[in-house]
Write an enzyme that holds these catalytic residues in place. Structure first.
Site, PDB file in Angstrom:
ATOM      1  NE  ARG A  46      -0.145  -1.491 -16.952  1.00  0.00           N
ATOM      2  CZ  ARG A  46      -0.616  -2.117 -18.029  1.00  0.00           C
ATOM      3  NH1 ARG A  46      -1.699  -1.662 -18.646  1.00  0.00           N
ATOM      4  NH2 ARG A  46      -0.035  -3.214 -18.497  1.00  0.00           N
ATOM      5  CE  LYS A 136      -2.824  -1.823  -1.128  1.00  0.00           C
ATOM      6  NZ  LYS A 136      -3.395  -0.777  -1.998  1.00  0.00           N
ATOM      7  CD  GLU A 177      -5.757  -0.382   1.771  1.00  0.00           C
ATOM      8  OE1 GLU A 177      -4.822  -0.935   1.159  1.00  0.00           O
ATOM      9  OE2 GLU A 177      -6.418   0.541   1.288  1.00  0.00           O
ATOM     10  CE  LYS A 219      -3.679   2.564   1.893  1.00  0.00           C
ATOM     11  NZ  LYS A 219      -2.725   2.718   0.795  1.00  0.00           N
TER      12      LYS A 219
HETATM   13  P1  13P Z   1      -6.846   5.570  -2.193  1.00  0.00           P
HETATM   14  O1  13P Z   1      -6.089   6.573  -1.393  1.00  0.00           O
HETATM   15  O2  13P Z   1      -7.130   6.000  -3.601  1.00  0.00           O
HETATM   16  O3  13P Z   1      -8.072   5.067  -1.469  1.00  0.00           O
HETATM   17  O4  13P Z   1      -5.924   4.310  -2.377  1.00  0.00           O
HETATM   18  C1  13P Z   1      -5.218   3.834  -1.308  1.00  0.00           C
HETATM   19  C2  13P Z   1      -4.916   2.417  -1.534  1.00  0.00           C
HETATM   20  O5  13P Z   1      -3.774   2.020  -1.525  1.00  0.00           O
HETATM   21  C3  13P Z   1      -6.029   1.490  -1.743  1.00  0.00           C
HETATM   22  O6  13P Z   1      -5.604   0.195  -1.536  1.00  0.00           O
END
Ligand code: 13P
Length: 341
Positions: A46, A136, A177, A219
């Site tokens: 990772r 986030k 998000e 987002k």
């Molecule tokens: P994806 O673009 O793969 O949907 O991931 C964005 C993301 O940060 C999900 O939390």
């Protein structure tokens, strides 16, 4: 941090021609992504993968910031430079995922609520000390028979707003998000309805919790047909319905919008963003990307965990970042897909 500081960071995150690299997969999610190319899900793999991404030459041409995971923000390059410090040197703003995951919402089968508010103030202070300048939190809304419920949308919207307020108190820009999942056989119109209800609820809570709109980035998912819907909406319709939904529900003074890719193919995620930016000029907010899969996939498949493949994989990442950077300006064309990475 002053509100000017938050605004400056938020603006830089959605700077012209740039977007955000999401690389904050939890360890189990990382394992799922590693499975297909046959990479073992170890702490060192990772780290090596995240090092490959962050050390891509000139990544900052198209990437303003990158979102790290708790394990990753504590890791370093093979030369021993902590990742957030390395990013600072390259002109990439360090961000951090701070939610602790979407858990089953009691009493509402098939629905999730995102957790992580307990102790968040203290965790934000720690991440700030490590160099994080934005954060986030991902909420998940599922479309299905009789869902989402108002209760689910409300619980998630409330948590997102509480999180955003705590981030700003700590001088950290929140990425808010609310993801409406692509899974299911629903039509694009059903997705529009659910996305609109979700965004309306999110901004009502954001306002109620006194979150500074100029100091946050949204987002969202795009308004799109469900993966299993027999009638797949075309690029133009996705662009129209997505922008229509944003115009209906977003306040004008929001710093910016950075979409997730959510399981779309790499090419479609780019084409959709490009169509929005081509068809609509003079929107109140910049529209850009904050993709994980749609940026990382080709590079991950090229890497396969082998040192010898690092340079080729980095070229693939740079290429996808470049195409999405172009899409954020409405300057992408399909022909660019065929350029050598
Ligand atoms: P994806 O673009 O793969 O949907 O991931 C964005 C993301 O940060 C999900 O939390």
């Amino acid at each position: 941090m002053t509100s000017q500081g938050l605004q400056a960071t938020a603006k830089a995150m959605v700077a012209k021609g740039k977007g955000i690299l999401a690389m904050d997969e939890s360890n189990p999610t990382c394992g799922r992504r590693f499975k297909k190319p046959g990479i073992e899900n170890t702490i060192e793999n990772r780290r090596a993968w995240r090092e490959l991404l962050l050390t891509t030459p000139r990544l900052a041409d198209y990437i303003s910031g990158a979102i790290l995971y708790d394990e990753t923000i504590r890791q370093a390059t093979s030369d021993g430079i902590p990742f957030p410090q390395y990013m600072g040197q390259c002109g990439i703003i360090p961000g951090i995922k701070v939610d602790t995951g979407a858990k089953d919402l009691t009493g509402f089968p098939g629905e999730k609520v995102t957790e992580g508010l307990d102790g968040l103030r203290e965790r934000l202070a720690e991440y700030k000390g490590m160099g994080a300048r934005f954060a986030k939190w991902r909420a998940v809304i599922t479309i299905g028979k009789g869902i989402p419920t108002r209760a689910c949308i409300h619980a998630n919207a409330h948590a997102l707003a509480r999180y955003a307020a705590l981030c700003q108190e700590a001088g950290i820009v929140p990425i808010v998000e609310p993801e409406v999942l692509i899974d299911g056989d629903h039509t694009i119109d059903r997705c529009y309805e659910v996305s609109s209800d979700t965004l309306r609820a999110v901004f009502a809570e954001i306002e109620e919790q006194r979150v500074l709109l100029e100091g946050m980035v949204l987002k969202p998912s795009m308004v799109i047909s469900g993966l299993d819907c027999p009638q797949q909406a075309r690029v133009k319709e996705v662009a129209e319905k997505t922008v229509e939904c944003l115009l209906k529900n977003l306040p004008e003074n929001l710093a910016g919008v950075a979409f997730l890719s959510g399981g779309q193919s790499n090419e479609l995620a780019t084409a959709h963003l490009n169509a929005m930016n081509t068809m609509y000029r003079g929107l109140p907010w910049p529209l850009t990307f904050s993709y994980a899969r749609a940026l990382q996939q080709p590079a991950l498949e090229g890497w396969r965990g082998e040192k010898a493949n690092v340079t080729a994989a980095q070229k693939r990442l740079y290429h996808r970042a470049k195409l999405n950077g172009a899409a954020s300006l409405g300057q992408y064309s399909e022909a660019m897909e065929r350029e050598a990475p």
